[in-house]
Write a protein that holds these residues in place. Structure first.
Motif, PDB file in Angstrom:
ATOM      1  N   SER A  56      39.605  45.181  44.218  1.00  0.00           N
ATOM      2  CA  SER A  56      40.329  44.856  43.003  1.00  0.00           C
ATOM      3  C   SER A  56      39.649  45.490  41.801  1.00  0.00           C
ATOM      4  O   SER A  56      40.112  46.484  41.261  1.00  0.00           O
ATOM      5  CB  SER A  56      40.439  43.335  42.843  1.00  0.00           C
ATOM      6  OG  SER A  56      41.133  43.031  41.665  1.00  0.00           O
ATOM      7  N   CYS A  57      38.491  44.936  41.392  1.00  0.00           N
ATOM      8  CA  CYS A  57      37.905  45.357  40.109  1.00  0.00           C
ATOM      9  C   CYS A  57      37.269  46.739  40.165  1.00  0.00           C
ATOM     10  O   CYS A  57      37.157  47.410  39.176  1.00  0.00           O
ATOM     11  CB  CYS A  57      36.867  44.332  39.674  1.00  0.00           C
ATOM     12  SG  CYS A  57      35.370  44.366  40.680  1.00  0.00           S
ATOM     13  N   ARG A  58      36.800  47.149  41.318  1.00  0.00           N
ATOM     14  CA  ARG A  58      36.013  48.365  41.576  1.00  0.00           C
ATOM     15  C   ARG A  58      34.759  48.469  40.700  1.00  0.00           C
ATOM     16  O   ARG A  58      34.270  49.532  40.408  1.00  0.00           O
ATOM     17  CB  ARG A  58      36.854  49.643  41.490  1.00  0.00           C
ATOM     18  CG  ARG A  58      37.478  49.923  40.132  1.00  0.00           C
ATOM     19  CD  ARG A  58      37.695  51.425  39.911  1.00  0.00           C
ATOM     20  NE  ARG A  58      38.223  51.718  38.618  1.00  0.00           N
ATOM     21  CZ  ARG A  58      37.495  51.740  37.507  1.00  0.00           C
ATOM     22  NH1 ARG A  58      36.216  51.500  37.547  1.00  0.00           N
ATOM     23  NH2 ARG A  58      38.063  52.009  36.351  1.00  0.00           N
ATOM     24  N   GLU A  59      34.247  47.320  40.288  1.00  0.00           N
ATOM     25  CA  GLU A  59      33.056  47.328  39.426  1.00  0.00           C
ATOM     26  C   GLU A  59      32.021  46.300  39.819  1.00  0.00           C
ATOM     27  O   GLU A  59      31.206  45.877  39.005  1.00  0.00           O
ATOM     28  CB  GLU A  59      33.466  47.052  37.978  1.00  0.00           C
ATOM     29  CG  GLU A  59      34.460  48.020  37.453  1.00  0.00           C
ATOM     30  CD  GLU A  59      34.527  48.072  35.949  1.00  0.00           C
ATOM     31  OE1 GLU A  59      33.693  47.444  35.306  1.00  0.00           O
ATOM     32  OE2 GLU A  59      35.434  48.742  35.454  1.00  0.00           O
ATOM     33  N   VAL A  61      32.434  43.109  40.427  1.00  0.00           N
ATOM     34  CA  VAL A  61      32.639  41.855  39.718  1.00  0.00           C
ATOM     35  C   VAL A  61      33.481  40.856  40.540  1.00  0.00           C
ATOM     36  O   VAL A  61      33.159  39.669  40.600  1.00  0.00           O
ATOM     37  CB  VAL A  61      33.325  42.103  38.351  1.00  0.00           C
ATOM     38  CG1 VAL A  61      33.640  40.791  37.652  1.00  0.00           C
ATOM     39  CG2 VAL A  61      32.427  42.963  37.464  1.00  0.00           C
ATOM     40  N   CYS A  62      34.532  41.345  41.183  1.00  0.00           N
ATOM     41  CA  CYS A  62      35.458  40.405  41.843  1.00  0.00           C
ATOM     42  C   CYS A  62      34.966  39.949  43.213  1.00  0.00           C
ATOM     43  O   CYS A  62      35.385  38.907  43.707  1.00  0.00           O
ATOM     44  CB  CYS A  62      36.837  41.028  41.972  1.00  0.00           C
ATOM     45  SG  CYS A  62      36.946  42.340  43.206  1.00  0.00           S
ATOM     46  N   GLY A  63      34.108  40.728  43.854  1.00  0.00           N
ATOM     47  CA  GLY A  63      33.553  40.330  45.147  1.00  0.00           C
ATOM     48  C   GLY A  63      34.507  40.503  46.318  1.00  0.00           C
ATOM     49  O   GLY A  63      34.282  39.954  47.382  1.00  0.00           O
ATOM     50  N   SER A  64      35.571  41.286  46.148  1.00  0.00           N
ATOM     51  CA  SER A  64      36.567  41.339  47.223  1.00  0.00           C
ATOM     52  C   SER A  64      36.311  42.419  48.268  1.00  0.00           C
ATOM     53  O   SER A  64      36.940  42.392  49.326  1.00  0.00           O
ATOM     54  CB  SER A  64      37.970  41.505  46.640  1.00  0.00           C
ATOM     55  OG  SER A  64      38.038  42.671  45.876  1.00  0.00           O
ATOM     56  N   ASP A  65      35.423  43.388  48.015  1.00  0.00           N
ATOM     57  CA  ASP A  65      35.304  44.488  48.977  1.00  0.00           C
ATOM     58  C   ASP A  65      33.959  44.517  49.713  1.00  0.00           C
ATOM     59  O   ASP A  65      33.431  45.586  50.023  1.00  0.00           O
ATOM     60  CB  ASP A  65      35.593  45.846  48.307  1.00  0.00           C
ATOM     61  CG  ASP A  65      34.595  46.178  47.205  1.00  0.00           C
ATOM     62  OD1 ASP A  65      33.895  45.254  46.739  1.00  0.00           O
ATOM     63  OD2 ASP A  65      34.517  47.359  46.831  1.00  0.00           O
ATOM     64  N   GLY A  66      33.454  43.328  50.042  1.00  0.00           N
ATOM     65  CA  GLY A  66      32.277  43.265  50.905  1.00  0.00           C
ATOM     66  C   GLY A  66      32.638  43.775  52.283  1.00  0.00           C
ATOM     67  O   GLY A  66      33.693  43.426  52.821  1.00  0.00           O
ATOM     68  N   ALA A  76      31.731  47.943  48.849  1.00  0.00           N
ATOM     69  CA  ALA A  76      32.193  49.336  48.900  1.00  0.00           C
ATOM     70  C   ALA A  76      32.177  49.981  47.516  1.00  0.00           C
ATOM     71  O   ALA A  76      31.919  51.174  47.376  1.00  0.00           O
ATOM     72  CB  ALA A  76      33.601  49.377  49.490  1.00  0.00           C
ATOM     73  N   CYS A  77      32.424  49.179  46.477  1.00  0.00           N
ATOM     74  CA  CYS A  77      32.528  49.750  45.130  1.00  0.00           C
ATOM     75  C   CYS A  77      31.180  49.932  44.453  1.00  0.00           C
ATOM     76  O   CYS A  77      31.116  50.444  43.332  1.00  0.00           O
ATOM     77  CB  CYS A  77      33.424  48.880  44.257  1.00  0.00           C
ATOM     78  SG  CYS A  77      32.706  47.280  43.878  1.00  0.00           S
ATOM     79  N   MET A  78      30.108  49.500  45.101  1.00  0.00           N
ATOM     80  CA  MET A  78      28.775  49.639  44.495  1.00  0.00           C
ATOM     81  C   MET A  78      27.886  50.566  45.316  1.00  0.00           C
ATOM     82  O   MET A  78      26.712  50.750  45.013  1.00  0.00           O
ATOM     83  CB  MET A  78      28.082  48.271  44.400  1.00  0.00           C
ATOM     84  CG  MET A  78      28.806  47.253  43.547  1.00  0.00           C
ATOM     85  SD  MET A  78      28.643  47.599  41.807  1.00  0.00           S
ATOM     86  CE  MET A  78      26.983  47.009  41.527  1.00  0.00           C
TER      87      MET A  78
HETATM   88 FE1  FES Z   1      35.547  44.045  42.975  1.00  0.00          FE
HETATM   89 FE2  FES Z   1      34.132  45.645  44.578  1.00  0.00          FE
HETATM   90  S1  FES Z   1      36.249  45.800  44.086  1.00  0.00           S
HETATM   91  S2  FES Z   1      33.499  43.801  43.675  1.00  0.00           S
END
Ligand code: FES
Length: 236
Positions: A56-59, A61-66, A76-78
């Protein structure tokens, strides 16, 4: 054309697959510092639109792409592709959580455990219309405890979490300690009763996988140790 990196991704669609299988994709590296999430987007948008993953956030922050990258949980986004020291990158869904499809896991049980430790301020003393102030010093005690984004990387990396389905897990313990450490909170004993259980803090084997996995560099193991000390001090 940029250099290509091979991604092997564990695929599973419960509507048509009898079991999970690995699928290979050649991903083009289009910029220095390219992220795993950008690779996933490239695969989905240009190579195989059936690949399923959360983001979602790609930053961070949202925690959705573990997810699990070459055996280690991360976001994935970090995560930069160049920081994964291999030409082949294997992606799997977070371990220990039921797979819904491809890289998407069912996080319902994870959130139920999070709710179990009462992740909110508990007050019995009436405050009226006034805010409850904290000193700067007391506020500082929450640093390193409140920044969790609920990505599940910690709990999903823990062997106790995989084997004991009732184990609350490092995420719940860190959150419980965040509120126990808050000088405005009056729910410590209520929480300690929940944590003082064979599926609670005593199940941790101090393996530190949760600490290694946390993308925010938080320390759930330290929180567990502090809770145990408090339980012993209070002779629960
Ligand atoms: Fe939100 Fe990675 S897309 S934490």
């Amino acid at each position: 054309m940029g250099k290509k990196v091979t991604f092997e991704i564990l695929r599973y669609d419960p509507d048509k697959d009898k079991s999970a299988f690995y699928q290979k994709y050649e991903v083009e590296i289009r910029r220095p510092g390219m992220l795993i999430l950008e690779a996933l987007n490239q695969i989905k948008w240009e190579l195989d639109h059936t690949l399923t993953f959360r983001r979602s956030c790609r930053e961070g922050v949202c925690g959705s792409d573990g997810l699990n990258v070459n055996g280690v949980n991360m976001l994935a986004c970090m995560t930069k592709i160049e920081d994964i020291s291999t030409s082949k990158i294997v992606l799997q869904p977070l371990p220990g959580m039921p797979v819904m499809r491809d890289l998407v896991v069912d996080v319902e049980d994870f959130f139920e455990k999070f709710i179990t430790v009462k992740p909110y301020l508990i007050r019995s003393t009436p405050t009226g219309d006034k805010e409850i102030y904290q000193s700067e010093e007391d506020r500082k005690k929450l640093d390193g405890l409140y920044e969790c984004i609920l990505c599940g990387c910690c709990s999903s990396s823990c062997p106790s979490y995989w084997t004991d389905k009732q184990y609350l897990g490092p995420n719940a313990f860190l959150r419980a300690w965040r509120y126990i450490s808050d000088t405005r909170d009056e729910g410590t004993d209520e929480r300690l009763k929940i944590l003082n259980d064979k599926h609670g803090v005593w199940r941790c084997h101090t393996i530190y996988n949760c600490v290694k996995a946390c993308p925010k560099e938080l320390n759930p193991t330290k929180a567990i140790v502090e809770i145990r000390k408090m339980l012993l001090d209070k002779q629960f």
